[in-house]
Design an enzyme around this catalytic site. Structure first.
Site, short mmCIF file in Angstrom:
data_model
loop_
_atom_site.label_atom_id
_atom_site.label_comp_id
_atom_site.label_asym_id
_atom_site.label_seq_id
_atom_site.Cartn_x
_atom_site.Cartn_y
_atom_site.Cartn_z
N ASP A 152 6.41 -64.05 -56.36
CA ASP A 152 7.49 -63.80 -57.33
C ASP A 152 7.39 -64.74 -58.52
O ASP A 152 7.70 -64.35 -59.64
CB ASP A 152 8.84 -63.95 -56.64
CG ASP A 152 9.99 -63.60 -57.56
OD1 ASP A 152 10.03 -62.46 -58.07
OD2 ASP A 152 10.85 -64.47 -57.80
N ASP A 169 12.78 -57.59 -55.75
CA ASP A 169 13.42 -58.83 -55.31
C ASP A 169 14.70 -58.54 -54.52
O ASP A 169 14.90 -59.09 -53.44
CB ASP A 169 13.76 -59.71 -56.51
CG ASP A 169 12.62 -60.61 -56.93
OD1 ASP A 169 11.60 -60.67 -56.20
OD2 ASP A 169 12.74 -61.28 -57.97
#
Length: 203
Positions: free
Chosen positions: A65, A89
């Site tokens: 991420d 996410d």
């Protein structure tokens, strides 16, 4: 809350790794998708109560991420990439809560459900304000290089990672750990509703 302090520390090593990936022709969106797939492996691992392996999958997901953003800053930020990143996410966050529900439904079901309910609050306030901020061309002073307006709060990315680590290290205490984090999420949600409404009302 802690993101603005952590990001300057992790950005240099991430940038170096991102440069290596860029030289090999790896795109930011590819990093996003691979990181998501690895992160989703945590769900069956949690179901089987292999908490150490699940923690490794969670850590690799969070590395991805951060890394996809570093690659994107080299190759050029895109709305499509930003959309993919934030959607995956939020799916990942709820998937981890679901994984703990599967691990021990009798103990964890209520608290995992509360946690997913809490993520709905933080997620919707974050995304709703990002839409309005884009409409009014507002800039995020703390995260100017993000593709979306990042509205801060008590629970941001760093706090969520810490919570997931604690869940995996102390799974027997998941109920009260999840309860505490859910309360923190609702404090964040309440603050974002107030700040967002006040800001937009002023416009």
């Amino acid at each position: 809350m802690l993101d603005t302090r952590l990001i300057p520390l992790i950005r240099p090593p991430l940038n170096r790794l991102a440069q290596t990936l860029n030289r090999r022709g790896i795109r930011a969106d590819q990093v996003t998708v691979v990181g998501f797939i690895i992160g989703m492996l945590a769900v069956p691992l949690l179901w089987m109560e292999w908490y150490t392996a699940a923690l490794i999958a969670i850590a690799l997901n969070r590395l991805g991420d951060g890394l996809d953003g570093a690659v994107a800053r080299i190759q050029g930020l895109s709305d499509a990439g930003g959309f993919l990143d934030i959607v995956l996410d939020f799916i990942f966050y709820n998937a981890i809560a679901f994984g703990f529900l599967l691990a021990n439904p009798e103990q964890n079901a209520l608290w995992a459900g509360l946690l997913m309910f809490s993520f709905a609050g933080t997620g919707t306030t974050f995304l709703a304000f990002a839409i309005m901020a884009n409409k009014h061309q507002l800039d995020s002073p703390n995260y100017p290089q993000k593709s979306l307006y990042y509205m801060g709060g008590l629970t941001e990315g760093t706090e969520t990672i810490i919570a997931f680590v604690l869940f995996c290290l102390f799974p027997q205490h998941f109920p009260w750990l999840a309860g505490i984090f859910a309360l923190m999420c609702w404090i964040t949600t309440s603050a974002r509703i107030r700040a967002g409404y006040t800001t937009l009302r002023g416009l």
